[in-house]
Write an enzyme that holds these catalytic residues in place. Structure first.
Site, mmCIF file in Angstrom:
data_model
loop_
_atom_site.group_PDB
_atom_site.id
_atom_site.type_symbol
_atom_site.label_atom_id
_atom_site.label_comp_id
_atom_site.label_asym_id
_atom_site.label_seq_id
_atom_site.Cartn_x
_atom_site.Cartn_y
_atom_site.Cartn_z
ATOM 1 N N ASN A 203 13.404 -88.458 31.931
ATOM 2 C CA ASN A 203 11.987 -88.765 31.678
ATOM 3 C C ASN A 203 11.543 -88.655 30.222
ATOM 4 O O ASN A 203 10.364 -88.772 29.925
ATOM 5 C CB ASN A 203 11.049 -87.910 32.553
ATOM 6 C CG ASN A 203 11.135 -88.335 33.997
ATOM 7 O OD1 ASN A 203 11.384 -89.509 34.274
ATOM 8 N ND2 ASN A 203 10.965 -87.407 34.913
ATOM 9 N N ASP A 226 20.440 -98.540 35.889
ATOM 10 C CA ASP A 226 19.211 -98.896 36.630
ATOM 11 C C ASP A 226 18.189 -97.758 36.608
ATOM 12 O O ASP A 226 16.983 -97.998 36.590
ATOM 13 C CB ASP A 226 19.577 -99.227 38.080
ATOM 14 C CG ASP A 226 20.504 -100.422 38.162
ATOM 15 O OD1 ASP A 226 20.403 -101.304 37.301
ATOM 16 O OD2 ASP A 226 21.343 -100.456 39.081
ATOM 17 N N GLU A 533 17.640 -93.204 42.131
ATOM 18 C CA GLU A 533 17.101 -91.850 41.963
ATOM 19 C C GLU A 533 16.657 -91.349 43.334
ATOM 20 O O GLU A 533 16.248 -92.137 44.195
ATOM 21 C CB GLU A 533 15.893 -91.860 41.012
ATOM 22 C CG GLU A 533 16.174 -92.466 39.644
ATOM 23 C CD GLU A 533 17.213 -91.716 38.835
ATOM 24 O OE1 GLU A 533 17.140 -90.474 38.787
ATOM 25 O OE2 GLU A 533 18.127 -92.365 38.288
HETATM 26 N N1 LIG Z 1 19.962 -86.889 27.667
HETATM 27 C C1 LIG Z 1 19.848 -86.970 28.982
HETATM 28 N N2 LIG Z 1 20.306 -85.971 29.781
HETATM 29 C C2 LIG Z 1 20.218 -86.038 31.113
HETATM 30 N N3 LIG Z 1 19.698 -87.097 31.787
HETATM 31 C C3 LIG Z 1 19.233 -88.129 31.061
HETATM 32 C C4 LIG Z 1 19.283 -88.120 29.636
HETATM 33 N N4 LIG Z 1 18.740 -89.280 29.202
HETATM 34 C C5 LIG Z 1 18.367 -89.976 30.303
HETATM 35 N N5 LIG Z 1 18.666 -89.298 31.420
HETATM 36 C C6 LIG Z 1 18.505 -89.706 32.833
HETATM 37 O O1 LIG Z 1 19.764 -90.158 33.335
HETATM 38 C C7 LIG Z 1 19.517 -90.837 34.556
HETATM 39 C C8 LIG Z 1 20.601 -91.821 34.881
HETATM 40 O O2 LIG Z 1 20.718 -92.733 33.880
HETATM 41 P P1 LIG Z 1 21.246 -94.225 34.036
HETATM 42 O O3 LIG Z 1 20.480 -94.989 35.021
HETATM 43 O O4 LIG Z 1 21.257 -94.767 32.635
HETATM 44 O O5 LIG Z 1 22.773 -94.062 34.498
HETATM 45 P P2 LIG Z 1 23.459 -94.115 35.944
HETATM 46 O O6 LIG Z 1 22.624 -93.404 36.941
HETATM 47 O O7 LIG Z 1 24.849 -93.638 35.722
HETATM 48 O O8 LIG Z 1 23.537 -95.681 36.230
HETATM 49 P P3 LIG Z 1 22.928 -96.565 37.446
HETATM 50 O O9 LIG Z 1 21.475 -96.170 37.558
HETATM 51 O O10 LIG Z 1 23.117 -97.993 37.008
HETATM 52 O O11 LIG Z 1 23.732 -96.233 38.666
HETATM 53 C C9 LIG Z 1 18.135 -91.446 34.379
HETATM 54 O O12 LIG Z 1 17.328 -91.027 35.426
HETATM 55 C C10 LIG Z 1 17.612 -90.880 33.066
HETATM 56 O O13 LIG Z 1 16.294 -90.416 33.188
#
Ligand SMILES: Nc1ncnc2c1ncn2[C@@H]1O[C@H](COP(=O)(O)OP(=O)(O)OP(=O)(O)O)[C@@H](O)[C@H]1O
Length: 576
Positions: A203, A226, A533
């Site tokens: 966030n 996503d 999420e």
């Molecule tokens: N520095 C950080 N540390 C921890 N969480 C973070 C950080 N920066 C962003 N986030 C959170 O990481 C979560 C997941 O990110 P992201 O969607 O980019 O990757 P993913 O879940 O691996 O990929 P996908 O959603 O495509 O499956 C997001 O909810 C974001 O809010």
């Protein structure tokens, strides 16, 4: 004369007679080419390679291959100057000769480079650069001026300044590397100014968006998956509606955002880029941003007790996919593989949950989730839906084919043990399901495809899952699967004591709630997977808002095929 022109994306017919705004001969690799500019395309052909028609049947087409690039896909055009006199001096002369150098370059360009989009393998774009030369420096100046002018005249609304959020945590944690190595150089080449923020926590990006001076930028970019994209568009919609003083509650249509969002894929699933561009290639996404593509996406408003919880654009799913997501979070260190491990675990546990789904069918249901038609770039259904939504034409009601008939209020109700309840606001393509979980879903038609899988055996569920990966099979074609195209739906668990709040007082403002945290411990209720999420509120009301946000993309390009360069081609130069 009409000519078959060839660019990276396939043969393209274009008139080249009358509309040429500028033309001359220029050299490419020392070979003389005829080069023409029209308001929409630039063409070039080796004048010695012209192939006369073999028979009179080919008339009126004079078929030979030349090259053509749409002006809207030119990334930049720059004059190049000859080497300077001092560059010809060797190092020894420089260091031991005169301490003062006078840089001597030709004052006028003798060549210019054109960088443009070239299609390579399926849906992938790359940068192609070609250099045109002429002995007449003035001619090169003219070409640069004319091409830049042609780009300006198209009014493409290309971004000049971007706010970029890089998630160092998503996917395989390669976001920062992907951005600095593959994307930043392209933005720089295109002259785009960037303000880059590496996110520090969940966030973080959404919070920054609430106070950032957004008037300084033409778009917001996320380097991530996503979940990161969801953070950005939730932040932008929140900000817009807060500024307009609009409450974010079920009966209020939210205001749409003006700023486009770009996604550089660096996540685990990357469903949004797969669905809107066709591939999860960071360079391709960057190029769609640079050329200023734009497409509207439907957004599902997710409400509980009248209040907004969050907005969703890909999958919103209760049951199997919710349980799987919850379990996978423990194994984030595995990267994208965590979904496979948790998927198997939750498949073996074979749980179903008792609940009631109420749904309001899409009003203009000339389309159905099981249509074989796919939403592609320039989709007519999405265009018409946007017009209908803007005009707010009263809608007719359709009866459901396989649910209990609508009540007097037009809502259909389905009760029972549910293994999966999934809403797909877009087709949700990804690496495992190339045509998506809902292949017929549209990006911007104001509806969502709602799939209900009733309690079934593991064997049957496995058959369904396997069909999701088979482009020739219909994974909805089972008696335990129902699918509807809906505008709005509700879910109510039959075991959630804590939430009978639908009739609760209407919320005002933008406060977001997450009710019934206690449900996490209740084995008779599941969780929701909302754009990857977790949502722990069980009873939800979902409403689709037509094309509420815009992203830098154009949709899947139909009939897109890479083209092999013919052996006669002299145009191939450096790919950057
Ligand atoms: N520095 C950080 N540390 C921890 N969480 C973070 C950080 N920066 C962003 N986030 C959170 O990481 C979560 C997941 O990110 P992201 O969607 O980019 O990757 P993913 O879940 O691996 O990929 P996908 O959603 O495509 O499956 C997001 O909810 C974001 O809010």
């Amino acid at each position: 004369m009409r000519v078959v022109y060839r660019n990276g994306g396939g043969d393209e017919m274009a008139e080249d007679d009358d509309s040429a705004t500028f033309q001359s001969t220029l050299e490419i690799h020392g070979a003389t080419h005829q080069v023409k500019l029209t308001p929409t395309h630039i063409f070039w052909e080796n004048i010695y390679n012209r192939q006369p028609t073999k028979s009179s049947q080919e008339e009126p087409l004079f078929r030979h291959f030349a090259y053509c690039v749409p002006v809207k896909e030119i990334l930049c055009v720059n004059p190049t100057y000859g080497t300077s006199y001092t560059e010809d001096l060797n190092q020894d002369q420089r260091s031991h000769g005169s301490p003062v150098y006078i840089e001597m370059r030709p004052l006028k360009p003798q060549s210019f480079t054109l960088s443009y989009v070239k299609r390579s393998s399926r849906f992938k774009w790359k940068v192609k650069t070609i250099t045109f030369t002429s002995k007449e420096a003035y001619l090169c100046q003219q070409w640069v001026f004319r091409i830049r002018n042609a780009i300006d005249k198209l009014g493409l609304s290309r971004p000049e300044s971007l706010l970029v959020f890089v998630n160092p945590y998503g996917g395989k944690r390669r976001g920062p590397k992907i951005y600095s190595e593959k994307v930043a150089p392209l933005f720089e080449q295109a002259g785009i100014r960037t303000d880059v923020i590496i996110t520090q926590r969940q966030n973080h990006a959404r919070d920054i968006i609430q106070t950032y001076d957004l008037s300084r930028v033409d778009g917001v970019i996320c380097v991530g998956g996503d979940g990161m994209f969801a953070e950005l568009f939730n932040g932008l919609i929140d900000r817009k509606n807060r500024e307009l003083g609009l409450p974010q509650c079920k009966d209020q249509v939210p205001a749409s955002t003006d700023l486009r969002i770009g996604i550089i894929p660096a996540g685990s699933t990357d469903a949004v880029v797969y669905t809107t561009i066709g591939t999860n290639d960071p360079v391709t996404s960057a190029l769609h941003i640079i050329v200023g593509d734009s497409i509207g996406l439907d957004v599902a408003g997710v409400y509980s007790a009248e209040q907004l919880i969050r907005y969703n654009v890909t999958m919103l799913s209760y049951g199997y996919y919710g349980d799987m997501l919850k379990d996978s979070e423990k194994n984030r260190w595995m990267g994208p593989k965590r979904y496979h491990v948790s998927g198997v675990k939750k498949f073996l546990s074979n749980k179903s949950y008792e609940g009631e789904v109420s749904l309001l069918l899409a009003p203009d249901a000339d389309t159905s989730p099981r249509d074989k038609t796919v939403c592609v770039s320039g989709c007519n259904e999405c265009r018409l839906s946007q017009i209908r939504d803007e005009d707010r034409i009263p809608t007719r009601n359709m009866s459901a084919s396989s649910s209990s008939g609508p009540g007097t209020d037009g809502w259909h109700r389905i009760r029972g043990k549910i293994k999966v309840l999934s809403s797909f606001t877009m087709s949700c393509r990804n690496a495992l399901t190339p045509y998506g979980m809902a292949p017929g879903a549209h990006l911007g038609d104001g509806t969502t495809d709602l799939m209900i899988i009733s309690d079934c055996s593991r064997a049957n569920f496995l058959k369904h899952l396997l069909r999701c990966q088979d482009k020739n099979a219909d994974h909805f074609d089972f008696d335990f699967v129902q699918v509807f195209r809906v505008k709005e739906f509700r879910f109510r668990s039959l075991h959630d004591q804590s939430e009978d709040e639908e009739d609760g007082s209407r919320a005002a403002g933008i406060t977001r709630t997450n009710h019934s945290q206690g449900n996490v411990l209740n084995p008779k209720v599941s969780l929701w997977n909302c754009d990857g999420e977790i949502l722990e509120t069980t009873n939800l009301h979902i409403k689709i808002h037509c094309q509420l946000i815009k992203i830098f993309a154009r949709g899947i390009e139909e009939n897109e095929q890479p083209v092999q360069c013919p052996s006669c081609c002299t145009s191939c130069e450096t790919d950057s």
